[in-house]
Structures are given as C-alpha cells and as structure tokens.
Design a protein around this motif. Structure first.
Motif, mmCIF file in Angstrom:
data_model
loop_
_atom_site.group_PDB
_atom_site.id
_atom_site.type_symbol
_atom_site.label_atom_id
_atom_site.label_comp_id
_atom_site.label_asym_id
_atom_site.label_seq_id
_atom_site.Cartn_x
_atom_site.Cartn_y
_atom_site.Cartn_z
ATOM 1 N N GLY A 69 0.823 -1.217 0.000
ATOM 2 C CA GLY A 69 0.000 0.000 0.000
ATOM 3 C C GLY A 69 0.850 1.257 0.000
ATOM 4 O O GLY A 69 0.605 2.188 -0.782
ATOM 5 N N ARG A 70 1.852 1.292 0.876
ATOM 6 C CA ARG A 70 2.736 2.468 0.934
ATOM 7 C C ARG A 70 3.527 2.616 -0.369
ATOM 8 O O ARG A 70 3.698 3.713 -0.895
ATOM 9 C CB ARG A 70 3.703 2.342 2.117
ATOM 10 N N PHE A 71 4.031 1.487 -0.875
ATOM 11 C CA PHE A 71 4.809 1.529 -2.108
ATOM 12 C C PHE A 71 3.950 2.011 -3.273
ATOM 13 O O PHE A 71 4.366 2.863 -4.058
ATOM 14 C CB PHE A 71 5.376 0.135 -2.422
ATOM 15 N N HIS A 72 2.733 1.471 -3.376
ATOM 16 C CA HIS A 72 1.846 1.837 -4.487
ATOM 17 C C HIS A 72 1.474 3.309 -4.414
ATOM 18 O O HIS A 72 1.405 3.993 -5.441
ATOM 19 C CB HIS A 72 0.596 0.950 -4.492
ATOM 20 N N ALA A 73 1.244 3.814 -3.212
ATOM 21 C CA ALA A 73 0.924 5.238 -3.056
ATOM 22 C C ALA A 73 2.096 6.093 -3.526
ATOM 23 O O ALA A 73 1.908 7.123 -4.187
ATOM 24 C CB ALA A 73 0.586 5.542 -1.604
ATOM 25 N N CYS A 74 3.308 5.671 -3.221
ATOM 26 C CA CYS A 74 4.499 6.426 -3.630
ATOM 27 C C CYS A 74 4.690 6.375 -5.143
ATOM 28 O O CYS A 74 4.900 7.398 -5.782
ATOM 29 C CB CYS A 74 5.731 5.886 -2.912
ATOM 30 N N ILE A 75 4.602 5.191 -5.707
ATOM 31 C CA ILE A 75 4.879 5.038 -7.144
ATOM 32 C C ILE A 75 3.785 5.706 -7.984
ATOM 33 O O ILE A 75 4.037 6.131 -9.103
ATOM 34 C CB ILE A 75 5.065 3.540 -7.513
ATOM 35 N N SER A 76 2.594 5.816 -7.418
ATOM 36 C CA SER A 76 1.487 6.453 -8.144
ATOM 37 C C SER A 76 1.657 7.959 -8.236
ATOM 38 O O SER A 76 0.980 8.607 -9.042
ATOM 39 C CB SER A 76 0.152 6.124 -7.474
ATOM 40 N N LYS A 77 2.535 8.534 -7.434
ATOM 41 C CA LYS A 77 2.809 9.969 -7.514
ATOM 42 C C LYS A 77 3.475 10.314 -8.843
ATOM 43 O O LYS A 77 3.371 11.415 -9.341
ATOM 44 C CB LYS A 77 3.717 10.415 -6.369
ATOM 45 N N TYR A 78 4.180 9.340 -9.397
ATOM 46 C CA TYR A 78 4.833 9.528 -10.682
ATOM 47 C C TYR A 78 3.821 9.222 -11.773
ATOM 48 O O TYR A 78 2.736 8.701 -11.512
ATOM 49 C CB TYR A 78 6.056 8.612 -10.795
ATOM 50 N N LYS A 79 4.172 9.530 -12.992
ATOM 51 C CA LYS A 79 3.277 9.222 -14.104
ATOM 52 C C LYS A 79 3.026 7.724 -14.153
ATOM 53 O O LYS A 79 3.669 6.945 -13.461
ATOM 54 C CB LYS A 79 3.904 9.666 -15.424
#
Length: 185
Positions: A69-79
């Motif tokens: 969840g934390r990783f996906h939230a971070c990576i989703s900040k990028y395009k």
C-alpha cells in the motif's frame, strides 16, 4: 438542483476511481507490470525501460503485501509506469523502494517455512533415508545375484544342448529296442 446531481454524479465516479486505486492488490499490480515488461522487452527500442521494469518486478517479487500500500501510493505519484522513460522509472523505483520495505523496527509477520524442520523430525527423516538406501542396496545385490544365476543357467542349458547335439544317434531308437519282436514268441 441539476448542479447537485452533476456534482453527485462526478463525486460517485471519483469515489469509484479512488476505490479502484485502493483496491489495487500486489498480485494485480504485478500482472500489470509483467504485461508492460513483455511489451517493452519485445521492442528493441525500449530495452532500457524493460531493464527498469524488470527491476520493479524483482522488487515486487519479494515485497510483503503489508508494504505494498505504501509503495503503491508512492509510485502512483509519478506518471503511469508505462509512460515513464528509463531514467524516470529508475528515479521512481529508487525513490519508492524504501516504502515497499518493512521498517527496521517493524516486525514482519512470520509464516512458518515448509523447509523448517524440527531436529526430531529431521533425525527421523535421516533414519528413514538410511533405511531406504539400505533396502535399495539389498535390492541391487539381489538383482545382481539373479542376473548371475540366470546367466549360469543359460550357459548350462547351452552346454547341455551342445552335448546332446554332439552325441551320435544310434540306428535304433530306444523304444524299438524294448518292444519284443514277433520272432521271440
């Protein structure tokens, strides 16, 4: 009134979009990234992007579902990962990989390993393995003895047949010699 309906309608779709974002699971994200990797790896012009996507897949392989969840939230900040350049993918992964790991003080859930065996069970397995090896060795020895016996029997049979073929056959058969002739009566 009409503007309220439009706002509710837009809010509903935003809610559904947010639910889709939250509902993203580690396995479904992995499948999506695998598809991206296959597409990139098939094109020689996107080799560098495929390398970074392979890095992401390797990282996802060992990620705990709790950390996703934390990783996906971070990576989703990028395009969208699919549209990032190789450098952009590298930067995004480097920036977010710490979010995909458990914190040092955090205790990861322990799942019993199948390969973890107690010493007692291990010694039982070793004893059974030794017994099986002994039985296999005994079977091999028996097979070798049987092969030797079969070969010896075959050799004796051939020798006997050879001796029979070498002995001269008498003019009269043994049956004729036993039958009394008419002259003897």
């Amino acid at each position: 009134m009409k503007s309220n309906k439009v706002l509710i309608f837009i809010g509903f779709f935003m809610f559904l979009g947010a639910q889709g974002y939250v509902a993203e699971s580690l396995s479904s994200y992995q499948q999506t990234i695998e598809t991206v990797f296959l597409r990139e790896a098939a094109n020689k012009n996107t080799f560098k992007q495929a390398v970074q996507t392979a890095r992401l897949l390797g990282f996802l392989e060992y990620m705990s579902p709790d950390s996703f969840g934390r990783f996906h939230a971070c990576i989703s900040k990028y395009k969208n990962w699919d549209t990032l350049t190789a450098k952009g993918k590298q930067s995004a992964l480097d920036a977010c990989k710490a979010q995909g790991r458990n914190l040092a003080g955090e205790i990861a859930p322990v799942t019993p390993s199948i390969s973890a065996v107690s010493p007692a069970a291990n010694s039982i397995q070793e004893r059974e393995l030794r017994e099986l090896r002994k039985e296999i060795l005994d079977l091999r020895n028996m097979v070798e003895k049987l092969q030797t016996q079969v070969k010896n029997n075959h050799d004796r049979t051939l020798e006997t047949l050879h001796q029979i073929s070498q002995t001269p056959v008498s003019q009269t058969s043994p049956v004729e010699e036993r039958i009394p002739s008419e002259e003897n009566f």
